[in-house]
Design a protein around this motif. Structure first.
Motif, PDB file in Angstrom:
ATOM      1  N   THR A 259       5.191  -0.972  -1.670  1.00  0.00           N
ATOM      2  CA  THR A 259       3.888  -0.329  -1.873  1.00  0.00           C
ATOM      3  C   THR A 259       3.157  -0.145  -0.550  1.00  0.00           C
ATOM      4  O   THR A 259       2.554   0.911  -0.290  1.00  0.00           O
ATOM      5  CB  THR A 259       3.038  -1.175  -2.830  1.00  0.00           C
ATOM      6  OG1 THR A 259       3.760  -1.377  -4.052  1.00  0.00           O
ATOM      7  CG2 THR A 259       1.720  -0.489  -3.119  1.00  0.00           C
ATOM      8  N   GLU A 260       3.211  -1.160   0.303  1.00  0.00           N
ATOM      9  CA  GLU A 260       2.563  -1.050   1.612  1.00  0.00           C
ATOM     10  C   GLU A 260       3.226   0.025   2.457  1.00  0.00           C
ATOM     11  O   GLU A 260       2.536   0.784   3.167  1.00  0.00           O
ATOM     12  CB  GLU A 260       2.629  -2.409   2.321  1.00  0.00           C
ATOM     13  CG  GLU A 260       1.886  -2.464   3.634  1.00  0.00           C
ATOM     14  CD  GLU A 260       1.934  -3.848   4.255  1.00  0.00           C
ATOM     15  OE1 GLU A 260       1.444  -3.989   5.398  1.00  0.00           O
ATOM     16  OE2 GLU A 260       2.459  -4.784   3.610  1.00  0.00           O
ATOM     17  N   ASP A 263       2.129   3.478   1.176  1.00  0.00           N
ATOM     18  CA  ASP A 263       0.769   3.825   1.590  1.00  0.00           C
ATOM     19  C   ASP A 263       0.730   4.308   3.036  1.00  0.00           C
ATOM     20  O   ASP A 263      -0.044   5.220   3.373  1.00  0.00           O
ATOM     21  CB  ASP A 263      -0.156   2.617   1.425  1.00  0.00           C
ATOM     22  CG  ASP A 263      -0.325   2.219  -0.038  1.00  0.00           C
ATOM     23  OD1 ASP A 263      -0.070   3.069  -0.907  1.00  0.00           O
ATOM     24  OD2 ASP A 263      -0.690   1.052  -0.297  1.00  0.00           O
TER      25      ASP A 263
END
Length: 543
Positions: A259-260, A263
């Protein structure tokens, strides 16, 4: 004794990690993809080897002008971005070799100093805790004189290289290069060794660029996991997409920190990628990495507000003990074992598993800080410092202090736990002296390592390691006041006597005390207790 002890450094909260690296396997590659990756890696690897040779030859004369010349030459046979990545890697490799050269120089100077001191002493003279004594025999003394000349020659060569800016670097690794001359012990054939050697010398690393599409124009990965590589100019004919790019059939998803990563690439922030091949397993992997600002450390008083867990690092386990805010041990000590045998991947997995258990226990206890020694055995594992004690040198050489420190700070940052680094001086000795015996009972055997964990935690809190400092008693009561260091003065229930709890203290209820006292018959006149007056009967006189 106090004058001979070295100064203890103050504890501090360690900084969090400044970078992140995640890896995923490239599954579903077709033979054409592997062929292209091998060709690109071999071509760029040859360019990287030539550029590193040029950079090492320049030495201290390197400047921005020489760097631009090298980059222009590489751009003609690759691309501008590939040339930038290659030159940056060459600079980093030269700087790393330079730091290793400095460490080697200091090690040689320390060894020469130790040998010179011991040779100046009479044979057989005993040493002290602060300085070693003379050598045991004349044969050992003679052997050390020869070693002294050898180290002095090495020191002269290393100093000359450092002054001239020369470094010695092997692309692919010195150990693998030496294995070529000892294939029987490595259990490799010449063909297998050659495959390992070529794979280690490939270059498939692309630096990230902020503001560019998905954070990298050389190796681009879309949010759905599609991978495309910018081909060098001589291999542009192999492209299967526009603008000289090759799209791989495999896709990545990054289960860890995915997820990081998503992003970052959606915001077009820089992400660096590296494609590498594991010859032993026959698998391709892709590693993504990026930098991030180091997390701001909280004040040490805030980190220690709910107590601390003191951890003693050993060769096969972590010994931990929880302390309250006053430095008193709570509960039972914990031990988190790990094995340092086998491959490097196995050792790393063992360390990560032990640290995961430690952090989970700290989170369960509600503690927000872990105190650990700031260990660095760089100067402690030399051959001249410990002499014949080979087992001890192997012991401290096998302790993964650097890897454990890096892993712990990274994993603790993700869980919100602060790491407090303390000075390792005398923690094992003083911990065993003041805490091992008092905390040993029939049901618990306190080890020296457990006591060291208490010493480490108390040093992080600012307390002295000594268990208590009792004031000199004037008589049997503590007239001078509270025993400092043992607990805080304002801590309730720590100084006053034990309160009397009315009622029975066991399950068997005793008879009524008043009725027993009233009906009790005394065996002697002196022990009789009654509310009536004492009456002395007259003596009977008989004939």
């Amino acid at each position: 004794m106090a004058d001979s002890l070295r100064t203890i450094d103050a504890p501090f909260v360690a900084l969090g990690p400044s970078g992140v690296a995640i890896r995923d396997r490239l599954k579903g590659l077709v033979p054409g993809d592997e062929k292209v990756l091998r060709l690109v890696g071999a071509h760029l690897g040859s360019l990287a080897s030539k550029d590193l040779k040029t950079r090492c030859a320049q030495g201290l004369e390197h400047s921005a002008d020489t760097w631009s010349v090298r980059k222009r030459e590489l751009t003609a046979v690759s691309s501008s971005r590939w040339a930038g990545a290659i030159t940056k890697a060459s600079h980093d490799q030269w700087a790393l070799a330079r730091r290793g050269q400095t460490a080697h120089l200091k090690s040689l100077e320390a060894g020469i100093g130790t040998i010179t001191h011991r040779l100046s002493l009479p044979v057989g003279e005993k040493g002290t805790k602060r300085a070693p004594g003379g050598y045991r025999s004349k044969g050992e003394w003679f052997a050390k004189t020869r070693r002294l000349h050898l180290l002095q020659e090495r020191l002269t060569d290393v100093r000359a290289d450092r002054e001239a800016g020369r470094v010695h670097v092997v692309r692919g690794g010195k150990r693998l290069a030496r294995n070529r001359h000892n294939l029987q012990n490595t259990q490799l054939t010449e063909t297998e060794w050659r495959e390992h050697w070529e794979a280690e010398r490939w270059f498939l690393t692309a630096d990230g660029e902020s503001g560019k599409r998905y954070g990298n124009e050389t190796i681009r990965i879309t949010p759905d996991g599609e991978i495309s590589v910018k081909l060098p100019a001589p291999l542009a004919a192999l492209a299967n997409a526009g603008h000289g790019r090759y799209v791989l059939a495999a896709k990545v998803r990054f289960p860890h920190r995915g997820t990081e990563w998503a992003d970052r690439i959606e915001a077009n922030r820089a992400v660096a990628y590296r494609i590498h091949y594991d010859v032993t397993r026959g698998r391709w992997y892709l590693t993504a990495s990026w930098q991030r600002p180091a997390s701001k450390t909280i004040p040490i008083q805030t980190a220690l507000a709910h107590g601390v867990i003191g951890v003693d690092t050993n060769a096969d386990h972590l010994a931990a003990w929880r302390l309250d805010v006053h430095g008193n041990p709570i509960g039972q000590p914990r031990r988190f074992p790990y094995s340092l045998s086998g491959s490097a991947a196995h050792r790393d997995a063992q360390v990560r598993h032990a640290l995961s258990r430690l952090l989970n226990w700290a989170r369960t206890c509600g503690v927000a800080a872990i105190a650990i020694e700031d260990l660095d055995f760089g100067a402690e594992k030399t051959r001249e410092k410990h002499g014949r004690n080979k087992r001890f040198r192997q012991l401290i050489s096998g302790m993964p202090t650097g890897r454990l420190r890096a892993r712990l700070t990274s994993m603790a940052d993700a869980t919100g736990i602060s790491i407090v680094a303390v000075d390792p001086a005398y923690t094992s000795r003083w911990g065993a002296q003041y805490w091992q015996k008092p905390l040993t009972s029939k049901n618990r055997k306190t080890t020296r390592h457990d006591a060291a964990g208490i010493a480490i935690g108390r040093r992080a809190q600012g307390h002295s390691i000594r268990r208590r400092t009792t004031p000199p008693p004037a008589h049997r009561s503590d007239e001078q006041g509270h025993r400092t260091v043992q607990a805080d003065r304002r801590a309730p229930g720590r100084v006053e006597t034990r309160p009397r709890i009315p009622g029975p203290r066991t399950r068997s209820v005793p008879p009524d005390a008043e009725r027993t006292r009233a009906t009790r018959t005394s065996k002697t006149v002196r022990d009789v207790r009654s509310d009536q007056e004492w009456v002395q009967d007259s003596l009977l006189l008989t004939d």
